[in-house]
Every structure is written in structure tokens, then in C-alpha cells.
Motif scaffolding. Structure first.
Motif, PDB file in Angstrom:
ATOM      1  N   LEU A 174       0.964  -1.251  -0.335  1.00 33.95           N
ATOM      2  CA  LEU A 174       0.378   0.293   0.319  1.00 33.95           C
ATOM      3  C   LEU A 174       0.937   0.854  -0.313  1.00 33.95           C
ATOM      4  O   LEU A 174       1.680   1.541   0.832  1.00 33.95           O
ATOM      5  N   GLY A 175       0.659   2.505  -0.495  1.00 37.52           N
ATOM      6  CA  GLY A 175       1.138   3.679  -0.423  1.00 37.52           C
ATOM      7  C   GLY A 175      -0.177   4.707  -0.390  1.00 37.52           C
ATOM      8  O   GLY A 175      -1.730   4.588  -0.882  1.00 37.52           O
ATOM      9  N   GLY A 176      -0.143   5.938   0.818  1.00 35.66           N
ATOM     10  CA  GLY A 176      -0.861   7.020   0.496  1.00 35.66           C
ATOM     11  C   GLY A 176      -1.287   7.661  -1.417  1.00 35.66           C
ATOM     12  O   GLY A 176      -2.386   8.110  -1.281  1.00 35.66           O
ATOM     13  N   LEU A 177      -0.541   7.725  -1.860  1.00 38.06           N
ATOM     14  CA  LEU A 177      -1.023   8.033  -2.985  1.00 38.06           C
ATOM     15  C   LEU A 177      -0.811   7.498  -4.108  1.00 38.06           C
ATOM     16  O   LEU A 177      -1.373   7.146  -4.728  1.00 38.06           O
ATOM     17  N   VAL A 178       0.528   6.181  -4.144  1.00 40.09           N
ATOM     18  CA  VAL A 178       0.949   5.273  -5.317  1.00 40.09           C
ATOM     19  C   VAL A 178       0.954   4.294  -4.658  1.00 40.09           C
ATOM     20  O   VAL A 178       2.204   3.678  -3.972  1.00 40.09           O
ATOM     21  N   GLY A 179       0.416   2.444  -4.457  1.00 39.29           N
ATOM     22  CA  GLY A 179       1.113   1.043  -4.305  1.00 39.29           C
ATOM     23  C   GLY A 179       1.636   1.013  -4.275  1.00 39.29           C
ATOM     24  O   GLY A 179       2.496  -0.270  -3.683  1.00 39.29           O
TER      25      GLY A 179
END
Length: 200
Positions: A174-179
């Protein structure tokens, strides 16, 4: 414009939003608490129907989008994006995305997957959402974009994500902007922000 299968891709076409749009009334928590039979369901696009045009929000807001992943695949408001796509001047508010009950999901509230050696520009786009797991394992999840494939180039400027990304099942990246930005892909961020919670 259509691809070889006859699917509309919007390649070379500019789509302009002429007004604000509300798909489901209420706060984000109220929308997320509703049963799938009580909402106007957004049929989240799959990346096999990749958007290749320009989406110009002209400063408008789209709110109350409710998405449920019913099977494995890649899902988001724009499931897949490729070609020389441009997204600009648009806000998505109070959006809800629930993961699938099977494995191998890829999700981004805005875009699930950028593919096909794309050259994508996203500017002045704000997204507010709650993403929550189903019973299956998700592979890549991002607030704005789930996955950027190798060979693709993405530039994001003055973009923001606010909200909660909650996928606790084994295997999630997971990522806040892009995984995930895969090998030989390029991501350039300019004045972009994340404000919220990522659980994974």
C-alpha cells in the motif's frame, strides 16, 4: 475512439465536466455504512478498458461514488489508464471502495493501473475516500493509483489524497498516493500531499 475490440478509449478526445455531480448523498461514513442495495453503485472500470483521453474537471467536484469489487481484477473510478492520458482540475469527494472477496486485486480510488507504456499527466486533482478490504488479498493499493507498470511514465502535480486506506490482509502493498511503481516505470511528484491513515 475505439480499440481493436471495439471498446471506447477516448484516445484523442477531451471530456469536460460541466457541473458538480453527486452519486450518493451523505457523509463518507454514512455512504460506507450503507448496504450495496441502498446505493447508486459505480461500476468500477477494469484496466482492459483503459482511458486514453483528457478528462478536464474544470474545477468541479464529483462526490458520493460507491465502488464494490465483486471479483479479482483492477478497479478504480478510472480502472485503467494508458496512452497520453491527462486528468486535471477535478475533485472526487466522499468516495468509497470495498475490496473483493477473492485474491489478486489491484485498486486505486482514481486509477487502478497505469499500463501500456503510458505517458500520464495528473494535475490539480484532489481525492477523498475510504478504501476497505473485502475477504480477499489485495496486491497493490494506492490512494490515487494502485500500480504503475514498467515502461510507463506518470507525472502528478498539485494533487492530494485525504482519507483512509485499510487493507490488513496478507500480501497487501500500500501507499498513500501510489501503491507500487514497478521496475522501469517513472513517477514524478510535484507539490503532492497525503493526509490520512494507511493500515496494511
Amino acid at each position: 475512439r475505439k480499440d481493436s475490440r471495439g471498446s471506447i478509449t477516448f484516445s484523442g478526445v477531451t471530456v469536460k465536466l460541466g457541473r458538480d455531480m453527486v452519486f450518493n448523498e451523505g457523509t463518507l461514513d454514512e455512504i460506507a455504512a450503507r448496504d450495496i442495495t441502498q446505493v447508486s453503485l459505480w461500476i468500477a472500470l477494469d484496466s482492459s478498458y483503459a482511458f486514453k483521453g483528457t478528462l478536464d474537471g474544470q474545477g468541479h467536484t464529483v462526490s458520493g461514488i460507491y465502488m464494490k469489487m465483486t471479483d479479482s481484477g483492477v478497479k478504480g473510478i478510472l480502472g485503467g489508464v494508458s496512452g497520453n492520458a491527462v486528468l486535471k482540475d477535478l475533485t472526487f469527494a466522499n468516495c468509497y471502495l470495498e475490496g473483493p472477496d477473492v485474491n489478486k486485486g489491484i485498486a486505486g480510488t482514481l486509477i487502478a493501473k497505469v499500463s501500456g507504456s503510458a505517458n500520464v499527466t495528473i494535475s490539480n486533482v484532489a481525492v477523498n475516500s475510504l478504501q476497505r478490504e473485502g475477504k480477499g488479498t489485495m496486491y497493490y493499493v494506492g490512494g490515487l493509483i494502485g500500480q504503475i507498470e514498467g515502461g510507463s511514465k506518470v507525472t502528478m502535480e498539485n494533487c492530494e489524497y485525504t482519507g483512509t486506506i485499510d487493507y490488513q490482509t496478507k500480501g497487501s502493498q500500500l501507499g498513500g498516493l501510489v501503491g507500487a511503481v514497478l521496475k522501469n516505470a517513472t513517477l514524478t511528484l510535484k507539490n503532492c500531499t497525503f493526509s490520512g491513515t494507511v493500515n496494511g
